[in-house]
Design a protein around this motif. Sequence first.
Motif, short mmCIF file in Angstrom:
data_model
loop_
_atom_site.label_atom_id
_atom_site.label_comp_id
_atom_site.label_asym_id
_atom_site.label_seq_id
_atom_site.Cartn_x
_atom_site.Cartn_y
_atom_site.Cartn_z
N UNK A 156 -24.23 38.40 -23.08
CA UNK A 156 -23.85 36.90 -23.12
C UNK A 156 -23.25 36.38 -24.51
N UNK A 157 -23.07 37.76 -25.43
CA UNK A 157 -22.31 36.73 -26.26
C UNK A 157 -20.91 36.15 -26.45
N UNK A 158 -20.66 35.33 -27.19
CA UNK A 158 -19.82 34.21 -27.20
C UNK A 158 -19.80 33.97 -25.75
N UNK A 159 -20.70 33.37 -24.75
CA UNK A 159 -20.03 32.31 -23.35
C UNK A 159 -20.47 31.32 -23.87
N UNK A 160 -20.68 30.17 -23.32
CA UNK A 160 -21.17 28.80 -22.98
C UNK A 160 -21.87 28.74 -22.39
N UNK A 161 -23.16 28.13 -23.20
CA UNK A 161 -23.92 27.94 -22.06
C UNK A 161 -24.85 26.62 -21.88
N UNK A 162 -25.14 26.26 -20.16
CA UNK A 162 -25.24 24.54 -20.25
C UNK A 162 -26.93 24.75 -19.76
N UNK A 163 -27.40 23.17 -20.81
CA UNK A 163 -29.07 23.11 -20.81
C UNK A 163 -29.65 21.90 -20.86
N UNK A 164 -30.31 20.96 -20.00
CA UNK A 164 -30.89 19.50 -20.50
C UNK A 164 -30.98 19.73 -21.99
N UNK A 165 -31.09 18.43 -22.63
CA UNK A 165 -30.75 18.10 -23.85
C UNK A 165 -32.35 17.91 -23.61
N UNK A 166 -33.03 18.61 -24.74
CA UNK A 166 -34.15 18.12 -24.97
C UNK A 166 -35.45 19.14 -24.36
N UNK A 167 -34.76 19.29 -23.58
CA UNK A 167 -35.70 20.43 -22.87
C UNK A 167 -36.15 21.94 -23.47
N UNK A 168 -37.41 22.33 -22.75
CA UNK A 168 -37.79 23.34 -23.10
C UNK A 168 -36.50 24.54 -23.21
N UNK A 169 -35.63 25.06 -22.38
CA UNK A 169 -34.60 25.40 -21.77
C UNK A 169 -33.81 25.68 -23.51
N UNK A 170 -33.75 24.57 -23.67
CA UNK A 170 -32.86 24.00 -25.32
C UNK A 170 -33.38 25.21 -26.27
N UNK A 171 -34.55 24.69 -26.31
CA UNK A 171 -35.18 24.54 -27.82
C UNK A 171 -35.47 26.70 -27.61
N UNK A 235 -41.89 28.34 -23.82
CA UNK A 235 -42.08 27.86 -22.36
C UNK A 235 -43.29 27.18 -21.80
N UNK A 236 -44.06 27.13 -22.41
CA UNK A 236 -45.32 27.10 -22.52
C UNK A 236 -46.51 27.26 -21.47
N UNK A 237 -47.11 26.97 -21.40
CA UNK A 237 -48.03 27.36 -19.72
C UNK A 237 -47.93 26.90 -18.41
N UNK A 238 -46.84 26.33 -18.06
CA UNK A 238 -46.56 26.19 -17.22
C UNK A 238 -45.89 24.25 -16.72
N UNK A 239 -45.84 24.02 -16.13
CA UNK A 239 -45.62 21.96 -15.20
C UNK A 239 -47.20 21.78 -15.64
N UNK A 240 -47.13 20.71 -16.12
CA UNK A 240 -48.56 19.79 -16.15
C UNK A 240 -48.04 19.06 -16.46
N UNK A 241 -49.20 17.39 -16.11
CA UNK A 241 -48.57 15.97 -16.27
C UNK A 241 -49.51 16.08 -17.76
N UNK A 242 -48.06 14.90 -18.60
CA UNK A 242 -48.33 14.60 -19.86
C UNK A 242 -49.10 13.14 -19.88
N UNK A 243 -49.97 13.81 -20.76
CA UNK A 243 -50.59 11.64 -20.81
C UNK A 243 -51.35 12.29 -22.48
#
Length: 285
Positions: A156-171, A235-243
């Motif tokens: 992966x070194x030097x590669x450009x990776x796209x990710x959604x802003x404010x997402x767990x993938x960015x983290x 990545x947490x515990x999986x997709x859940x309803x935020x409240x």
Amino acid sequence: MTSFNSIIAAVAVVGLLLGHGANAQEKQWTKITIGTEGSFAPWNYEEGGKLKGLEIDLAEDICRRAKLECSFIVQDFDGLIPALNVGKIDAVMSGMSATAKRAEVIAFSQPYATGGQTFGIQKGGPLEALPFKGELINLNDEASALDKIEKLKAALKGKTIGVQAASINASFLDRYLKGIVDVREYKATTQHDLDLSAGRIDAIVASYNYILDAAKKPGNRDMLTAGPRFIGGVFGNGSSIGLRKSDVKLKAMLDEALIASFADGTYKNISEKYFGYDATPQYKR
């Protein structure tokens, strides 16, 4: 006198806050507004002017069970938590993972999906041979995960990776691949798909189920998953309803409805419709 007045004022404020809290706890929920991104297929998306996707069908099912009248608002992903906490919406259903960081400011329901996150690449590209293809790496076992991530870094070194802003993938990229890859953030996942197909970036990191669905669309026919799938940790515990944390009763109502949907097979049918497999998570009654 000034000190006495200050005490009285403080007591009055506390009283108002306590009264507000009591009212919030006693609220009888009959309708809620759900925020969703509306561009994250197969989880949620717009088609023919209507919202569709796993989360839309699931919301309809659990709202029926909980005897709630539910409506949706489409909102950019990075604005969903702020919208929830200021009262613009009452819940978030948008492929949002229940992470420790997010749990500092909002509450989460029972998880309803744990497909993991992975790399999306173009067929025939240099990253097609990323190691650990399809292997599940749990970041909760960080010692083992770090050993495998080290082996990924060379490719992966030097590669450009796209990710959604404010997402767990960015983290994830910031924590594990900072300084190794160049990160390009996007408002919506569909935007990084376009740049991937045009060759402007080398890969994306996104939900495994999202990439499988995106690859079916015109213009993305050469999109493939590559490397391992990651769960746990950032990545947490999986997709859940935020409240909101204060809405304890609403959380209990939605948790009960989710578990009922899992138990009678309704969720199985919904997940097979959108994911192509039974994604029913482990759950406690």
